[in-house]
Scaffold this motif. Structure first.
Motif, short mmCIF file in Angstrom:
data_model
loop_
_atom_site.label_atom_id
_atom_site.label_comp_id
_atom_site.label_asym_id
_atom_site.label_seq_id
_atom_site.Cartn_x
_atom_site.Cartn_y
_atom_site.Cartn_z
N ASP A 279 0.85 -1.30 0.09
CA ASP A 279 0.05 0.10 -0.40
C ASP A 279 1.12 1.62 0.42
O ASP A 279 0.21 2.53 -0.69
N THR A 280 1.72 1.39 1.02
CA THR A 280 2.49 2.58 0.74
C THR A 280 3.92 2.86 0.09
O THR A 280 4.26 3.96 -0.46
N MET A 281 4.52 1.41 -0.56
CA MET A 281 5.50 1.77 -1.27
C MET A 281 5.45 0.71 -2.54
O MET A 281 5.94 1.40 -3.31
N GLY A 282 4.60 0.15 -2.90
CA GLY A 282 4.93 -0.57 -4.30
C GLY A 282 4.72 -2.03 -4.32
O GLY A 282 5.91 -2.51 -3.10
N ASN A 283 4.39 -2.36 -5.08
CA ASN A 283 5.19 -3.94 -5.04
C ASN A 283 6.04 -3.98 -5.24
O ASN A 283 7.38 -5.26 -4.30
N ARG A 284 6.99 -3.67 -5.90
CA ARG A 284 8.53 -4.35 -5.99
C ARG A 284 9.05 -3.84 -4.60
O ARG A 284 9.83 -4.72 -4.32
N ALA A 285 9.14 -2.66 -3.92
CA ALA A 285 9.29 -2.15 -2.92
C ALA A 285 9.16 -3.31 -1.57
O ALA A 285 9.82 -3.34 -0.50
N ALA A 286 8.52 -4.24 -1.79
CA ALA A 286 7.54 -4.36 -1.15
C ALA A 286 7.92 -6.27 -1.48
O ALA A 286 7.84 -7.31 -0.73
N ARG A 287 9.18 -6.37 -2.21
CA ARG A 287 9.20 -8.16 -2.43
C ARG A 287 9.95 -8.78 -1.71
O ARG A 287 9.30 -10.22 -1.32
N LYS A 288 10.61 -7.98 -0.22
CA LYS A 288 11.01 -9.08 0.77
C LYS A 288 9.65 -9.35 1.71
O LYS A 288 10.03 -10.77 1.97
N GLU A 289 8.96 -8.32 2.22
CA GLU A 289 8.36 -8.66 2.28
C GLU A 289 6.80 -10.02 2.15
O GLU A 289 6.77 -10.35 2.31
N VAL A 290 7.01 -10.06 0.87
CA VAL A 290 5.76 -10.98 0.51
C VAL A 290 6.54 -11.60 0.10
O VAL A 290 5.60 -12.61 0.23
N SER A 291 7.36 -11.79 0.01
CA SER A 291 8.78 -13.43 0.22
C SER A 291 8.74 -14.48 1.07
O SER A 291 8.48 -15.25 1.21
N MET A 292 8.39 -13.42 2.69
CA MET A 292 8.80 -13.76 3.62
C MET A 292 7.31 -14.46 3.56
O MET A 292 7.21 -15.81 4.14
N ILE A 293 6.24 -13.82 3.47
CA ILE A 293 4.76 -14.32 4.06
C ILE A 293 4.40 -14.81 3.51
O ILE A 293 3.67 -16.51 3.38
N LYS A 294 5.01 -15.67 2.12
CA LYS A 294 4.89 -16.98 0.83
C LYS A 294 5.07 -17.69 1.89
O LYS A 294 5.04 -19.27 1.12
N VAL A 295 6.19 -17.86 2.98
CA VAL A 295 6.99 -19.03 2.96
C VAL A 295 6.47 -19.55 4.54
O VAL A 295 5.50 -20.54 4.39
N ALA A 296 5.95 -18.21 5.70
CA ALA A 296 5.55 -18.09 6.50
C ALA A 296 4.06 -18.75 6.79
O ALA A 296 3.95 -19.25 8.01
N ALA A 297 3.42 -18.12 5.94
CA ALA A 297 2.13 -18.13 6.05
C ALA A 297 1.96 -19.62 5.82
O ALA A 297 1.05 -21.13 6.83
#
Length: 363
Positions: A279-297
């Protein structure tokens, strides 16, 4: 009015329609993540609100990258819930975790493109209402870099040469409620040049734009499934007795309940953080957080479901409870959303870059 469509009409009337798309709903990813968790508690709930995959991803692609004609012909009917679609990327003959291995080809011939190849795990392809596929294919004659040889193109399902080969089961489940997962072959399929999305060689660019928000949706829906599994676990542990006491009075079961609650809360907060970053930085800037949740969830949710199955005993493997089907669906996320190992490599790479920046700043 047919009963099967009545909930969708109610959702439209109440304004609970296409909630996943910020441009339509006005909701951010954080707002929608909380809604997605609730819909994750029921297998068919996302479809009631027109928020089900793969249509959501395809609608995002067409909204962000489609031409005006493509939006009018394909996006608008999807947004209205009049048609459905599928997405064809994974292939049976190569390791699809590295998408550059793709063998399905696309070649231009005058005012048309010709597509040849095999795809599978094309979810929803068997739905009689599925009117088109978005196909990712490779120009084998391209001299561009390996990430600029692929394109995405709209292929109507009634185009000559498009063949549904077979439905694929997930641990024995065929998921017919949304059209199933199919192997699809493309044999000299010809479509107009106007069906190409964004431009030649832009496939990976489109894929990156598509994958961020959609994977957040999967993660939050899976947390809704975990909440249901934990509820079943607690109810069963309060109903059944072994060795003279209720199951929840056995310390090991009590610890499972506590650990499951901890795992759910951790996964939810990490997912919301990733949603906030988008929401605040865009898809590209959120790549690490998105990858983290893809593993963790998925890891966290599978742990909860496994504990629930263990407490339910033999019933946990049966159709008397939704746990077995939940497990089958969530387990696919550790591959379908990209294998954990790829995400872990991405996380490590981005973390090292972040640490290098901090070190440089300190120096």
């Amino acid at each position: 009015m047919e009963l099967s469509f009545f909930p969708q009409e109610m959702a439209k009337v109440e304004g609970l329609w296409n909630l996943f798309l910020p441009a339509v709903s006005g909701l951010g990813q954080v707002d929608y993540a909380l809604i997605a968790e609730e819909t994750g508690k029921c297998f068919f709930a996302p479809e009631v609100f027109n928020c089900h995959a793969p249509d959501t991803g395809n609608m995002e692609v067409l909204h962000m990258y489609g031409s005006e004609d493509q939006k009018k012909q394909w996006l608008e009917p999807l947004l209205e819930g009049k048609i459905s679609s599928c997405f064809c990327m994974t292939e049976p003959d190569v390791a699809s975790s590295d998408a550059t291995n793709m063998e399905c080809s696309i070649q231009r011939d005058g005012d048309r493109y010709i597509i040849n190849g095999k795809k599978w795990w094309s979810s929803g392809a068997g739905n009689p209402n599925c009117k088109f596929a978005i196909v990712m294919a490779k120009d084998k004659n391209s001299s561009a870099s390996r990430y600029k040889q692929h394109s995405m193109i709209i292929v109507p399902m009634d185009t000559p040469g498009v063949k549904l080969i077979r439905p694929l089961s997930v641990f024995g489940y065929f998921d017919y409620f949304h059209g199933g997962h199919f192997e699809v072959h493309f044999d000299n399929v010809q479509v107009p040049v106007s069906h190409l999305i964004l431009g030649e060689g832009r496939g990976f660019e489109i894929a990156q734009g598509r994958l961020g928000p959609g994977r957040i949706h999967h993660c939050m829906r899976s947390i809704g499934a975990a909440e249901m599994a934990l509820q079943i676990l607690c109810e069963r542990s309060a109903q059944r007795m072994t060795f003279g006491k209720k199951l929840y009075r056995h310390e090991v079961v009590a610890h499972w309940i506590a650990e499951c609650r901890i795992a759910i809360e951790q996964a939810r907060l990490l997912t919301l953080k990733a949603a906030s970053c988008i929401d605040t930085m865009g898809n590209r800037a959120a790549r690490k957080e998105v990858s983290m949740i893809k593993v963790a969830a998925p890891r966290a949710v599978l742990k909860v479901i496994d504990c629930a199955i263990q407490v339910c005993g033999g019933a946990g493997f049966s159709e008397d409870f939704p746990l077995a089907q939940m497990f089958a669906y969530i387990r696919t996320l550790r591959v379908a959303d990209g294998p954990d190992e790829v995400h872990l490599s991405t996380i490590a790479k981005l973390e090292l870059l972040d640490q290098a920046k901090l070190l440089t700043a300190h120096l």
